[in-house]
Scaffold this active site. Structure first.
Site, PDB file in Angstrom:
ATOM      1  N   ARG A 163      44.208  41.912  46.806  1.00  0.00           N
ATOM      2  CA  ARG A 163      42.741  42.056  46.812  1.00  0.00           C
ATOM      3  C   ARG A 163      42.248  42.923  47.972  1.00  0.00           C
ATOM      4  O   ARG A 163      41.212  42.652  48.570  1.00  0.00           O
ATOM      5  CB  ARG A 163      42.048  40.688  46.872  1.00  0.00           C
ATOM      6  CG  ARG A 163      42.278  39.805  45.697  1.00  0.00           C
ATOM      7  CD  ARG A 163      41.705  40.363  44.391  1.00  0.00           C
ATOM      8  NE  ARG A 163      42.207  39.581  43.296  1.00  0.00           N
ATOM      9  CZ  ARG A 163      43.372  39.823  42.668  1.00  0.00           C
ATOM     10  NH1 ARG A 163      44.103  40.874  43.005  1.00  0.00           N
ATOM     11  NH2 ARG A 163      43.786  39.063  41.710  1.00  0.00           N
ATOM     12  N   SER A 238      35.310  35.025  41.442  1.00  0.00           N
ATOM     13  CA  SER A 238      35.826  34.279  42.601  1.00  0.00           C
ATOM     14  C   SER A 238      35.052  34.659  43.853  1.00  0.00           C
ATOM     15  O   SER A 238      35.023  35.832  44.222  1.00  0.00           O
ATOM     16  CB  SER A 238      37.297  34.616  42.838  1.00  0.00           C
ATOM     17  OG  SER A 238      38.027  34.346  41.681  1.00  0.00           O
ATOM     18  N   GLU A 353      35.709  36.905  49.090  1.00  0.00           N
ATOM     19  CA  GLU A 353      36.176  38.063  48.323  1.00  0.00           C
ATOM     20  C   GLU A 353      34.979  38.970  47.999  1.00  0.00           C
ATOM     21  O   GLU A 353      35.087  40.187  47.945  1.00  0.00           O
ATOM     22  CB  GLU A 353      36.839  37.568  47.029  1.00  0.00           C
ATOM     23  CG  GLU A 353      37.367  38.678  46.169  1.00  0.00           C
ATOM     24  CD  GLU A 353      38.092  38.169  44.925  1.00  0.00           C
ATOM     25  OE1 GLU A 353      38.968  37.295  45.034  1.00  0.00           O
ATOM     26  OE2 GLU A 353      37.761  38.668  43.842  1.00  0.00           O
TER      27      GLU A 353
END
Ligand SMILES: Cc1cc2nc3c(=O)[nH]c(=O)nc-3n(C[C@H](O)[C@H](O)[C@H](O)COP(=O)(O)OP(=O)(O)OC[C@H]3O[C@@H](n4cnc5c(N)ncnc54)[C@H](O)[C@@H]3O)c2cc1C
Length: 360
Positions: A163, A238, A353
Protein backbone atom coordinates in the site's frame (compact mmCIF):
# COMPACT_ATOMS: atom_id res chain seq x y z
CA UNK A 1 -8.37 23.07 -18.76
CA UNK A 2 -11.28 24.37 -16.66
CA UNK A 3 -10.74 26.44 -13.52
CA UNK A 4 -13.26 27.22 -10.79
CA UNK A 5 -12.65 29.12 -7.57
CA UNK A 6 -14.33 28.42 -4.20
CA UNK A 7 -15.46 25.04 -5.53
CA UNK A 8 -17.19 22.29 -3.58
CA UNK A 9 -15.31 19.00 -3.26
CA UNK A 10 -18.27 17.13 -1.80
CA UNK A 11 -19.04 15.27 -5.04
CA UNK A 12 -15.38 14.54 -5.67
CA UNK A 13 -14.67 12.17 -2.78
CA UNK A 14 -16.52 9.02 -1.77
CA UNK A 15 -16.92 10.19 1.85
CA UNK A 16 -19.06 13.04 0.41
CA UNK A 17 -18.30 15.34 3.36
CA UNK A 18 -18.85 19.07 2.84
CA UNK A 19 -15.63 20.76 1.75
CA UNK A 20 -14.60 23.87 -0.19
CA UNK A 21 -11.33 24.36 -2.05
CA UNK A 22 -9.80 27.68 -3.07
CA UNK A 23 -9.61 26.46 -6.66
CA UNK A 24 -10.39 23.35 -8.66
CA UNK A 25 -8.72 22.71 -12.05
CA UNK A 26 -9.82 19.97 -14.49
CA UNK A 27 -6.94 18.39 -16.39
CA UNK A 28 -7.74 16.40 -19.54
CA UNK A 29 -4.45 16.20 -21.44
CA UNK A 30 -0.68 16.55 -21.27
CA UNK A 31 -1.14 19.98 -22.89
CA UNK A 32 -3.36 21.02 -19.95
CA UNK A 33 -0.57 20.03 -17.55
CA UNK A 34 2.01 22.03 -19.52
CA UNK A 35 -0.31 25.03 -19.55
CA UNK A 36 -0.87 24.77 -15.79
CA UNK A 37 2.91 24.62 -15.34
CA UNK A 38 3.48 27.69 -17.54
CA UNK A 39 0.82 29.60 -15.57
CA UNK A 40 2.68 28.75 -12.34
CA UNK A 41 -0.29 26.82 -10.89
CA UNK A 42 2.08 24.34 -9.24
CA UNK A 43 3.98 27.08 -7.41
CA UNK A 44 1.38 27.16 -4.63
CA UNK A 45 0.26 24.13 -2.56
CA UNK A 46 -1.80 21.71 -4.64
CA UNK A 47 -3.35 18.24 -4.60
CA UNK A 48 -4.14 15.87 -7.46
CA UNK A 49 -7.36 13.89 -7.27
CA UNK A 50 -8.77 10.89 -9.14
CA UNK A 51 -12.21 9.77 -7.98
CA UNK A 52 -11.55 10.57 -4.33
CA UNK A 53 -12.23 7.03 -3.08
CA UNK A 54 -9.14 6.97 -0.88
CA UNK A 55 -9.42 10.55 0.27
CA UNK A 56 -11.15 12.44 3.05
CA UNK A 57 -11.65 16.20 2.79
CA UNK A 58 -12.09 18.35 5.89
CA UNK A 59 -14.31 21.46 5.56
CA UNK A 60 -11.70 23.92 4.21
CA UNK A 61 -9.02 22.94 1.72
CA UNK A 62 -6.51 25.69 0.98
CA UNK A 63 -4.67 23.69 -1.69
CA UNK A 64 -5.54 24.00 -5.39
CA UNK A 65 -7.14 20.71 -6.45
CA UNK A 66 -6.32 19.21 -9.87
CA UNK A 67 -9.00 16.79 -11.07
CA UNK A 68 -7.48 14.12 -13.33
CA UNK A 69 -9.78 13.46 -16.27
CA UNK A 70 -7.31 11.86 -18.69
CA UNK A 71 -8.95 9.26 -20.93
CA UNK A 72 -7.19 6.87 -23.34
CA UNK A 73 -6.98 3.12 -23.74
CA UNK A 74 -4.59 1.15 -25.98
CA UNK A 75 -3.46 -2.43 -26.02
CA UNK A 76 -0.88 -4.43 -27.88
CA UNK A 77 -0.74 -8.23 -28.12
CA UNK A 78 2.97 -9.06 -27.99
CA UNK A 79 2.41 -12.81 -28.27
CA UNK A 80 -0.08 -15.45 -27.05
CA UNK A 81 1.02 -14.90 -23.48
CA UNK A 82 1.82 -11.21 -23.17
CA UNK A 83 -0.47 -8.26 -23.61
CA UNK A 84 0.53 -4.70 -22.90
CA UNK A 85 -2.25 -2.29 -22.06
CA UNK A 86 -1.84 1.45 -21.52
CA UNK A 87 -4.64 3.50 -19.96
CA UNK A 88 -5.11 7.16 -19.13
CA UNK A 89 -5.00 8.23 -15.48
CA UNK A 90 -8.69 9.17 -15.43
CA UNK A 91 -9.98 5.78 -16.63
CA UNK A 92 -12.01 3.88 -14.03
CA UNK A 93 -9.90 0.97 -12.72
CA UNK A 94 -12.86 -1.41 -12.65
CA UNK A 95 -13.54 -0.78 -16.37
CA UNK A 96 -10.02 -2.00 -17.09
CA UNK A 97 -10.53 -5.13 -14.96
CA UNK A 98 -13.88 -5.92 -16.63
CA UNK A 99 -12.26 -5.48 -20.05
CA UNK A 100 -9.32 -7.76 -19.18
CA UNK A 101 -11.66 -10.52 -17.96
CA UNK A 102 -13.85 -10.23 -21.07
CA UNK A 103 -10.75 -10.56 -23.29
CA UNK A 104 -9.38 -13.52 -21.30
CA UNK A 105 -6.30 -11.60 -20.11
CA UNK A 106 -5.19 -12.53 -16.60
CA UNK A 107 -3.36 -10.74 -13.80
CA UNK A 108 -5.87 -8.27 -12.34
CA UNK A 109 -9.12 -10.27 -12.14
CA UNK A 110 -9.09 -10.44 -8.31
CA UNK A 111 -8.79 -6.65 -8.14
CA UNK A 112 -12.29 -6.26 -9.57
CA UNK A 113 -14.54 -3.60 -7.99
CA UNK A 114 -11.72 -1.60 -6.43
CA UNK A 115 -13.16 1.86 -7.00
CA UNK A 116 -11.13 4.78 -8.31
CA UNK A 117 -8.95 5.70 -11.26
CA UNK A 118 -6.06 3.94 -12.97
CA UNK A 119 -3.86 6.98 -12.24
CA UNK A 120 -4.30 6.56 -8.49
CA UNK A 121 -3.73 2.79 -8.61
CA UNK A 122 0.10 2.98 -8.37
CA UNK A 123 -0.02 5.62 -5.61
CA UNK A 124 -0.96 3.15 -2.91
CA UNK A 125 -0.10 0.06 -4.99
CA UNK A 126 -3.68 -1.18 -4.86
CA UNK A 127 -4.33 -4.78 -4.08
CA UNK A 128 -7.03 -7.24 -3.08
CA UNK A 129 -7.70 -10.96 -2.77
CA UNK A 130 -4.08 -11.97 -3.32
CA UNK A 131 -3.24 -9.68 -6.27
CA UNK A 132 -1.36 -6.40 -6.22
CA UNK A 133 -0.75 -3.81 -8.91
CA UNK A 134 3.05 -4.10 -8.80
CA UNK A 135 2.79 -7.76 -9.91
CA UNK A 136 1.60 -6.62 -13.36
CA UNK A 137 2.76 -3.03 -13.67
CA UNK A 138 4.96 -2.40 -16.70
CA UNK A 139 5.39 1.38 -16.47
CA UNK A 140 4.00 4.69 -15.27
CA UNK A 141 4.07 7.96 -17.20
CA UNK A 142 4.06 11.03 -14.99
CA UNK A 143 4.53 14.79 -15.11
CA UNK A 144 7.18 16.45 -12.97
CA UNK A 145 5.43 19.56 -11.65
CA UNK A 146 8.76 21.01 -10.47
CA UNK A 147 10.55 20.81 -13.83
CA UNK A 148 7.65 20.77 -16.29
CA UNK A 149 8.73 17.52 -18.00
CA UNK A 150 7.26 14.04 -18.46
CA UNK A 151 9.05 10.88 -17.36
CA UNK A 152 8.37 7.19 -18.04
CA UNK A 153 8.97 5.26 -14.80
CA UNK A 154 10.03 1.61 -14.72
CA UNK A 155 8.39 -0.49 -11.97
CA UNK A 156 11.63 -0.38 -9.95
CA UNK A 157 11.68 3.41 -10.04
CA UNK A 158 8.16 3.47 -8.53
CA UNK A 159 9.45 2.09 -5.19
CA UNK A 160 6.45 -0.14 -4.50
CA UNK A 161 5.71 -1.85 -1.21
CA UNK A 162 2.54 -2.82 0.67
CA UNK A 163 0.00 0.00 0.00
CA UNK A 164 2.86 2.36 -0.73
CA UNK A 165 4.96 3.79 -3.55
CA UNK A 166 7.25 6.69 -4.35
CA UNK A 167 4.16 8.70 -5.41
CA UNK A 168 2.67 8.44 -1.92
CA UNK A 169 5.82 9.51 -0.09
CA UNK A 170 6.78 13.19 0.38
CA UNK A 171 9.72 12.93 -2.07
CA UNK A 172 7.41 11.72 -4.85
CA UNK A 173 4.44 13.98 -4.39
CA UNK A 174 5.49 16.43 -7.12
CA UNK A 175 4.64 13.82 -9.78
CA UNK A 176 1.26 13.63 -11.49
CA UNK A 177 0.58 10.27 -13.11
CA UNK A 178 -0.88 10.62 -16.61
CA UNK A 179 -1.06 6.95 -17.68
CA UNK A 180 -0.10 3.45 -16.57
CA UNK A 181 0.94 0.38 -18.57
CA UNK A 182 0.28 -3.17 -17.44
CA UNK A 183 1.64 -6.50 -18.63
CA UNK A 184 -1.28 -8.94 -18.67
CA UNK A 185 -1.10 -12.65 -19.38
CA UNK A 186 -2.75 -14.63 -22.16
CA UNK A 187 -3.32 -18.29 -22.90
CA UNK A 188 -0.79 -19.85 -20.52
CA UNK A 189 -1.98 -17.88 -17.47
CA UNK A 190 -2.39 -20.15 -14.45
CA UNK A 191 -5.32 -19.11 -12.28
CA UNK A 192 -4.38 -20.11 -8.75
CA UNK A 193 -6.38 -18.19 -6.16
CA UNK A 194 -4.75 -18.37 -2.72
CA UNK A 195 -6.73 -15.84 -0.72
CA UNK A 196 -8.64 -17.82 1.94
CA UNK A 197 -12.14 -16.34 1.52
CA UNK A 198 -11.90 -16.53 -2.28
CA UNK A 199 -10.72 -20.14 -2.18
CA UNK A 200 -13.55 -20.98 0.25
CA UNK A 201 -16.14 -19.30 -1.96
CA UNK A 202 -14.95 -21.15 -5.08
CA UNK A 203 -14.82 -24.47 -3.20
CA UNK A 204 -18.32 -23.95 -1.90
CA UNK A 205 -19.52 -23.49 -5.47
CA UNK A 206 -17.70 -26.70 -6.47
CA UNK A 207 -15.28 -24.84 -8.76
CA UNK A 208 -11.85 -26.46 -8.75
CA UNK A 209 -10.50 -24.97 -12.00
CA UNK A 210 -11.79 -21.40 -11.94
CA UNK A 211 -11.85 -19.20 -15.03
CA UNK A 212 -11.04 -15.48 -14.90
CA UNK A 213 -14.78 -14.86 -14.97
CA UNK A 214 -15.32 -17.17 -11.97
CA UNK A 215 -12.68 -15.32 -9.96
CA UNK A 216 -14.14 -11.94 -10.93
CA UNK A 217 -17.69 -13.00 -10.05
CA UNK A 218 -16.73 -14.54 -6.71
CA UNK A 219 -14.59 -11.60 -5.62
CA UNK A 220 -17.32 -9.16 -6.67
CA UNK A 221 -19.89 -11.14 -4.66
CA UNK A 222 -17.67 -11.33 -1.56
CA UNK A 223 -16.96 -7.61 -1.76
CA UNK A 224 -20.65 -6.74 -2.19
CA UNK A 225 -21.53 -8.84 0.86
CA UNK A 226 -18.86 -7.23 3.06
CA UNK A 227 -18.46 -3.59 2.01
CA UNK A 228 -20.91 -0.71 2.13
CA UNK A 229 -21.81 0.95 -1.16
CA UNK A 230 -20.28 4.47 -1.11
CA UNK A 231 -23.31 5.95 -2.88
CA UNK A 232 -25.67 5.05 -0.01
CA UNK A 233 -23.21 4.84 2.91
CA UNK A 234 -20.34 7.18 2.08
CA UNK A 235 -16.95 5.60 2.90
CA UNK A 236 -13.45 5.20 1.51
CA UNK A 237 -12.95 1.46 1.90
CA UNK A 238 -10.30 0.44 4.44
CA UNK A 239 -9.60 3.43 6.63
CA UNK A 240 -6.50 1.82 8.19
CA UNK A 241 -3.65 -0.29 6.87
CA UNK A 242 -3.09 -3.74 8.34
CA UNK A 243 -0.22 -3.08 10.77
CA UNK A 244 3.09 -4.79 10.07
CA UNK A 245 4.92 -6.05 13.17
CA UNK A 246 8.55 -7.09 13.01
CA UNK A 247 10.97 -9.15 15.09
CA UNK A 248 10.46 -8.79 18.81
CA UNK A 249 7.25 -6.81 18.54
CA UNK A 250 5.78 -9.60 16.40
CA UNK A 251 6.87 -12.31 18.88
CA UNK A 252 5.52 -10.37 21.84
CA UNK A 253 2.19 -9.82 20.11
CA UNK A 254 1.85 -13.49 19.18
CA UNK A 255 2.74 -14.67 22.69
CA UNK A 256 0.37 -12.23 24.34
CA UNK A 257 -2.54 -12.74 21.93
CA UNK A 258 -2.29 -16.33 20.69
CA UNK A 259 -5.87 -16.18 19.41
CA UNK A 260 -5.04 -13.35 16.98
CA UNK A 261 -4.79 -14.16 13.27
CA UNK A 262 -1.81 -12.89 11.31
CA UNK A 263 -0.35 -13.07 7.80
CA UNK A 264 3.24 -13.94 7.10
CA UNK A 265 4.26 -11.01 4.90
CA UNK A 266 3.69 -11.91 1.25
CA UNK A 267 3.01 -15.58 2.08
CA UNK A 268 -0.44 -16.34 3.39
CA UNK A 269 -2.64 -16.31 6.42
CA UNK A 270 -1.86 -18.22 9.57
CA UNK A 271 -4.55 -19.51 11.87
CA UNK A 272 -3.49 -20.02 15.49
CA UNK A 273 -2.16 -23.54 16.03
CA UNK A 274 -1.76 -24.21 12.31
CA UNK A 275 1.64 -24.43 10.65
CA UNK A 276 2.82 -21.46 8.62
CA UNK A 277 3.61 -21.85 4.93
CA UNK A 278 7.33 -21.10 5.05
CA UNK A 279 9.14 -22.95 7.81
CA UNK A 280 6.40 -24.88 9.56
CA UNK A 281 6.63 -23.05 12.87
CA UNK A 282 4.70 -20.22 14.39
CA UNK A 283 7.78 -18.43 15.71
CA UNK A 284 7.75 -15.00 14.10
CA UNK A 285 10.85 -13.65 15.88
CA UNK A 286 12.74 -13.33 12.61
CA UNK A 287 9.72 -12.47 10.52
CA UNK A 288 7.50 -9.61 9.67
CA UNK A 289 3.82 -10.31 10.15
CA UNK A 290 0.75 -8.39 9.09
CA UNK A 291 -2.12 -8.38 11.57
CA UNK A 292 -5.65 -7.78 10.24
CA UNK A 293 -6.57 -4.33 11.54
CA UNK A 294 -10.24 -5.32 11.31
CA UNK A 295 -9.65 -8.07 13.89
CA UNK A 296 -7.95 -5.61 16.27
CA UNK A 297 -10.83 -3.13 15.95
CA UNK A 298 -13.40 -5.87 16.47
CA UNK A 299 -11.57 -7.08 19.59
CA UNK A 300 -11.56 -3.65 21.22
CA UNK A 301 -15.34 -3.78 20.87
CA UNK A 302 -15.74 -1.14 18.15
CA UNK A 303 -17.03 -3.23 15.23
CA UNK A 304 -20.54 -1.97 14.48
CA UNK A 305 -20.05 1.13 16.67
CA UNK A 306 -22.39 3.99 15.65
CA UNK A 307 -22.16 7.33 17.42
CA UNK A 308 -25.15 8.96 15.77
CA UNK A 309 -23.25 10.47 12.83
CA UNK A 310 -20.45 8.10 11.89
CA UNK A 311 -19.75 4.43 12.47
CA UNK A 312 -17.66 1.30 12.00
CA UNK A 313 -19.17 -0.98 9.35
CA UNK A 314 -20.73 -4.00 11.11
CA UNK A 315 -19.47 -6.51 8.53
CA UNK A 316 -15.95 -5.09 8.08
CA UNK A 317 -14.43 -3.16 10.96
CA UNK A 318 -11.77 -1.55 8.76
CA UNK A 319 -14.40 0.59 7.08
CA UNK A 320 -15.69 3.84 8.60
CA UNK A 321 -18.91 5.17 7.08
CA UNK A 322 -21.75 7.61 7.59
CA UNK A 323 -25.28 8.19 6.34
CA UNK A 324 -24.63 11.52 4.64
CA UNK A 325 -24.57 13.78 7.69
CA UNK A 326 -21.03 13.59 9.03
CA UNK A 327 -18.20 16.04 8.45
CA UNK A 328 -14.59 15.01 7.92
CA UNK A 329 -13.93 16.10 11.50
CA UNK A 330 -16.50 13.57 12.84
CA UNK A 331 -14.79 10.82 10.88
CA UNK A 332 -11.32 11.74 12.12
CA UNK A 333 -12.58 11.81 15.72
CA UNK A 334 -13.86 8.25 15.44
CA UNK A 335 -10.63 7.19 13.70
CA UNK A 336 -8.51 8.57 16.51
CA UNK A 337 -10.72 6.88 19.17
CA UNK A 338 -10.15 3.57 17.39
CA UNK A 339 -6.38 4.19 17.21
CA UNK A 340 -6.26 5.01 20.94
CA UNK A 341 -8.17 1.87 21.97
CA UNK A 342 -6.10 -0.43 19.75
CA UNK A 343 -2.87 1.10 21.08
CA UNK A 344 -4.00 0.73 24.72
CA UNK A 345 -5.20 -2.86 24.28
CA UNK A 346 -2.68 -4.36 21.86
CA UNK A 347 0.26 -1.91 21.86
CA UNK A 348 -0.13 -1.64 18.08
CA UNK A 349 -0.24 1.60 16.07
CA UNK A 350 -2.90 1.77 13.36
CA UNK A 351 -1.80 3.86 10.40
CA UNK A 352 -4.37 5.57 8.19
CA UNK A 353 -4.62 4.30 4.63
CA UNK A 354 -6.96 7.13 3.57
CA UNK A 355 -5.34 10.47 2.66
CA UNK A 356 -6.78 13.39 4.64
CA UNK A 357 -6.64 17.00 3.39
CA UNK A 358 -7.84 20.35 4.75
CA UNK A 359 -8.72 21.87 8.10
CA UNK A 360 -11.85 22.37 10.21
C1 LIG B 1 -15.68 0.72 -1.05
C2 LIG B 1 -14.18 0.85 -1.27
C3 LIG B 1 -13.40 -0.29 -1.38
C4 LIG B 1 -12.02 -0.19 -1.60
N1 LIG B 1 -11.29 -1.34 -1.72
C5 LIG B 1 -9.95 -1.27 -1.93
C6 LIG B 1 -9.18 -2.47 -2.08
O1 LIG B 1 -9.69 -3.58 -2.04
N2 LIG B 1 -7.84 -2.35 -2.28
C7 LIG B 1 -7.22 -1.13 -2.37
O2 LIG B 1 -6.00 -1.09 -2.58
N3 LIG B 1 -7.93 0.02 -2.24
C8 LIG B 1 -9.27 -0.02 -2.02
N4 LIG B 1 -10.00 1.13 -1.87
C9 LIG B 1 -9.29 2.43 -1.91
C10 LIG B 1 -9.33 3.10 -3.31
O3 LIG B 1 -10.29 2.49 -4.11
C11 LIG B 1 -7.99 3.01 -4.03
O4 LIG B 1 -6.97 3.58 -3.24
C12 LIG B 1 -8.02 3.74 -5.38
O5 LIG B 1 -6.83 3.50 -6.09
C13 LIG B 1 -8.23 5.23 -5.23
O6 LIG B 1 -8.48 5.77 -6.50
P1 LIG B 1 -9.03 7.25 -6.64
O7 LIG B 1 -8.96 7.64 -8.07
O8 LIG B 1 -10.36 7.36 -6.02
O9 LIG B 1 -7.93 8.02 -5.78
P2 LIG B 1 -8.07 9.39 -4.97
O10 LIG B 1 -8.76 9.13 -3.68
O11 LIG B 1 -8.61 10.44 -5.85
O12 LIG B 1 -6.54 9.68 -4.67
C14 LIG B 1 -5.83 8.85 -3.79
C15 LIG B 1 -4.40 9.40 -3.65
O13 LIG B 1 -3.74 9.28 -4.90
C16 LIG B 1 -3.31 10.56 -5.37
N5 LIG B 1 -3.57 10.58 -6.82
C17 LIG B 1 -4.76 10.39 -7.44
N6 LIG B 1 -4.60 10.46 -8.77
C18 LIG B 1 -3.27 10.70 -8.98
C19 LIG B 1 -2.48 10.89 -10.16
N7 LIG B 1 -3.02 10.84 -11.38
N8 LIG B 1 -1.16 11.14 -10.00
C20 LIG B 1 -0.58 11.20 -8.77
N9 LIG B 1 -1.29 11.03 -7.62
C21 LIG B 1 -2.62 10.78 -7.74
C22 LIG B 1 -4.16 11.57 -4.63
O14 LIG B 1 -3.45 12.80 -4.47
C23 LIG B 1 -4.40 10.89 -3.30
O15 LIG B 1 -3.32 11.12 -2.45
C24 LIG B 1 -11.40 1.08 -1.68
C25 LIG B 1 -12.19 2.24 -1.57
C26 LIG B 1 -13.57 2.12 -1.38
C27 LIG B 1 -14.40 3.37 -1.30
Amino acid sequence: MNRQTQASLQAYHSFRCPSITEEEVSIRSEDDLMEAYRLGLFNEPWIVLGHGTNTLFLPRVSERVFLMQFEGFEHEILNDDQIHVTVGAGVEWDDLVEWSISQGYGGIEAMIRIPGTCGAAPVQNIGAYGQELDHVLHGVRAFDTQKGVFHDFTPDECGFSYRDSLFKRPEGRHWIITSISLRLHGASYQIRPTYPSLVASLNEAGISNPTLKDVGQHVAAIRASKLPNPSSQPNAGSFFKNPVLRGEQASRFMAQFPEAPWFELEVGMSIPGVETEDDGTRDASSHAIKVPAGWLIEHVGLKGEWNGRVGVWPKQALVLYHQGEATGVDILELASRIQDKVRQTFGVELEQEVRVYGVE
